[in-house]
Design an enzyme around this catalytic site. Sequence first.
Site, mmCIF file in Angstrom:
data_model
loop_
_atom_site.group_PDB
_atom_site.id
_atom_site.type_symbol
_atom_site.label_atom_id
_atom_site.label_comp_id
_atom_site.label_asym_id
_atom_site.label_seq_id
_atom_site.Cartn_x
_atom_site.Cartn_y
_atom_site.Cartn_z
ATOM 1 N N GLY A 115 0.767 -1.245 0.000
ATOM 2 C CA GLY A 115 0.000 0.000 0.000
ATOM 3 C C GLY A 115 0.792 1.286 0.000
ATOM 4 O O GLY A 115 0.233 2.358 -0.263
ATOM 5 N N GLU A 165 3.999 -6.619 2.081
ATOM 6 C CA GLU A 165 3.740 -6.980 0.680
ATOM 7 C C GLU A 165 3.790 -5.748 -0.227
ATOM 8 O O GLU A 165 2.828 -5.454 -0.938
ATOM 9 C CB GLU A 165 2.347 -7.619 0.547
ATOM 10 N N GLY A 208 4.422 -3.441 -3.398
ATOM 11 C CA GLY A 208 4.585 -3.614 -4.838
ATOM 12 C C GLY A 208 5.048 -2.301 -5.445
ATOM 13 O O GLY A 208 6.210 -2.108 -5.795
ATOM 14 N N ARG A 209 4.096 -1.364 -5.502
ATOM 15 C CA ARG A 209 4.356 -0.070 -6.141
ATOM 16 C C ARG A 209 5.604 0.634 -5.584
ATOM 17 O O ARG A 209 6.402 1.182 -6.350
ATOM 18 C CB ARG A 209 3.134 0.832 -5.918
ATOM 19 N N ARG A 228 -3.587 3.205 -16.249
ATOM 20 C CA ARG A 228 -3.901 3.921 -15.004
ATOM 21 C C ARG A 228 -4.624 5.250 -15.218
ATOM 22 O O ARG A 228 -5.619 5.511 -14.539
ATOM 23 C CB ARG A 228 -2.642 4.122 -14.143
ATOM 24 N N CYS A 261 -9.522 4.531 -29.710
ATOM 25 C CA CYS A 261 -10.769 5.274 -29.909
ATOM 26 C C CYS A 261 -11.630 5.254 -28.646
ATOM 27 O O CYS A 261 -12.695 4.642 -28.594
ATOM 28 C CB CYS A 261 -11.532 4.737 -31.104
ATOM 29 N N TYR A 282 2.228 -1.464 -12.134
ATOM 30 C CA TYR A 282 0.881 -1.443 -12.719
ATOM 31 C C TYR A 282 0.873 -0.741 -14.082
ATOM 32 O O TYR A 282 -0.086 -0.070 -14.439
ATOM 33 C CB TYR A 282 -0.125 -0.806 -11.745
HETATM 34 N N1 LLP Z 1 -1.060 -7.134 -1.133
HETATM 35 C C1 LLP Z 1 -2.309 -7.277 -1.599
HETATM 36 C C2 LLP Z 1 -3.190 -8.275 -0.992
HETATM 37 C C3 LLP Z 1 -2.771 -6.461 -2.651
HETATM 38 O O1 LLP Z 1 -4.013 -6.593 -3.088
HETATM 39 C C4 LLP Z 1 -1.899 -5.502 -3.229
HETATM 40 C C5 LLP Z 1 -2.335 -4.643 -4.331
HETATM 41 C C6 LLP Z 1 -0.583 -5.415 -2.727
HETATM 42 C C7 LLP Z 1 -0.198 -6.234 -1.659
HETATM 43 C C8 LLP Z 1 0.423 -4.443 -3.275
HETATM 44 O O2 LLP Z 1 0.011 -3.137 -3.068
HETATM 45 P P1 LLP Z 1 0.996 -1.907 -3.368
HETATM 46 O O3 LLP Z 1 2.131 -1.977 -2.389
HETATM 47 O O4 LLP Z 1 1.469 -2.050 -4.766
HETATM 48 O O5 LLP Z 1 0.156 -0.716 -3.172
HETATM 49 N N2 LLP Z 1 -3.733 -1.231 -10.356
HETATM 50 C C9 LLP Z 1 -3.773 -0.279 -9.267
HETATM 51 C C10 LLP Z 1 -3.247 -0.858 -7.979
HETATM 52 C C11 LLP Z 1 -3.976 -2.098 -7.534
HETATM 53 C C12 LLP Z 1 -3.409 -2.682 -6.273
HETATM 54 C C13 LLP Z 1 -4.020 -3.999 -5.960
HETATM 55 N N3 LLP Z 1 -3.514 -4.658 -4.813
HETATM 56 C C14 LLP Z 1 -3.006 0.962 -9.677
HETATM 57 O O6 LLP Z 1 -2.508 1.011 -10.818
HETATM 58 O O7 LLP Z 1 -2.935 1.933 -8.931
#
Ligand code: LLP
Length: 418
Positions: free
Chosen positions: A244, A278, A280-281, A318, A348, A377
């Site tokens: 997150g 966890e 990601g971003r 996005r 389009c 993403y």
């Molecule tokens: N753990 C779980 C259970 C998740 O559902 C997610 C992301 C993460 C970890 C990683 O979250 P992060 O650290 O990346 O915020 N496509 C969207 C983002 C969707 C995130 C979904 N879940 C975007 O482009 O902003």
Amino acid sequence: MRTHVSAPYSQGKHGLACDGVALAAIAHDVGTPVFVYSAQAIRDAYTGIDRAFADYPHAIHYALKANSTLALLRLLRGLGSRADANSGGEIRVAFRAGFGPADIVFTGVGKTRDELEFAVAQDVGTINAESPGELDRIAAVAAAAGRTARVALRVNPDIDAKTHANISTGLRINKFGVALEDARAIYRDRRDVKGLRFTGVHVHIGSQITSAEPLQRAAHALAGIAIELRDDGVPLEHVDLGGGLGIPYEGQPMIAPSEYAAAVLPALRRCGLPVVLEPGRAIVGRSGALVSRVVDTKQNPDGRRFAVLDAGMTELMRPALYGSYHRIEPVEPRQAAVSQWDIVGPICESSDAFGRERDMPLLEVGDLVAVLDTGAYGAVMGSNYNRRLLSPEVLVDDGAWTVIRRRQTLDDVLALES
Ligand code: LLP
């Protein structure tokens, strides 16, 4: 203890460069659109989080959904990362990149029976269950296989992550997890069920979170339930705080990993359990740029100028999906006066726009532009809409660059069809 996190993209004498490698040179060789990633930015981001939690037992399970290109996964694995996989496909990709079953947490709403059977047969580290029904299916699958699955229940603490509604997951109205007040009974009722071993509790309240407060509240909720479960005779081995952590797409102030750690560690210390993260971003987001070429320009009678790129929502969804902001920069140095441009894609759909009324120098057909902060993403959400082909990906490391995914061909796509 502070890590130096340098911005990977900067203007040099050959125009915009990724860690010193000119994006124009990459675009010249590989064509456009192309995703470029900085290996150093990924290392810096990973170690920044790892160091912030250095004084507390922790494991970073990089969320593959943000970007699971094999070369990036191997890089992260080399740094000590583990994996958060969100589907059977992501588990298999994690294996391909060298992660072992024990390195994996399997998360996600709506795991199919096939996926559960696979995860149980492979003996993945933890399955994060989303509902009582899913726990029961895991138990049945595990018992049938003569195994015991290690599980964590995802709780929904009804906390507003104060992010975009489409990527908020910790509210009661969201489909994720079970209500916090139901969790205790769900664990208690199943603690002796054959095939299940409760090892953790999981929360993930949303993505692109930009303030520490919601994450702090989530950590308190998590620690609270872990303590209650211990009192109930269900001792856990870890708590999983999810991902997150946001990134500064608009240059806004952002939670540093150290602030994140400072916000959640008091709660974690209260329960004393090792923490799983966890992210990601926050690990890959800033490393990436989508390099694209201007294919048309025009001006409406009201003065509005458009630059149409060879990349659009099929490469980076996005902006169309969330109205999200990405910085857009010309790749080659341009002296010409600045004016306002709508930077749009070729699809389009009117939502196919990367930015509106952006200050840019005069753009001409053939110019290169870079859409920044597209490491997370971006490529993973690409599609073949309009029969467009998935873009190649390039990794810049130590002054050199490598194609880590080639451009898709129409033959690749049509190979699936009769
Ligand atoms: N753990 C779980 C259970 C998740 O559902 C997610 C992301 C993460 C970890 C990683 O979250 P992060 O650290 O990346 O915020 N496509 C969207 C983002 C969707 C995130 C979904 N879940 C975007 O482009 O902003």
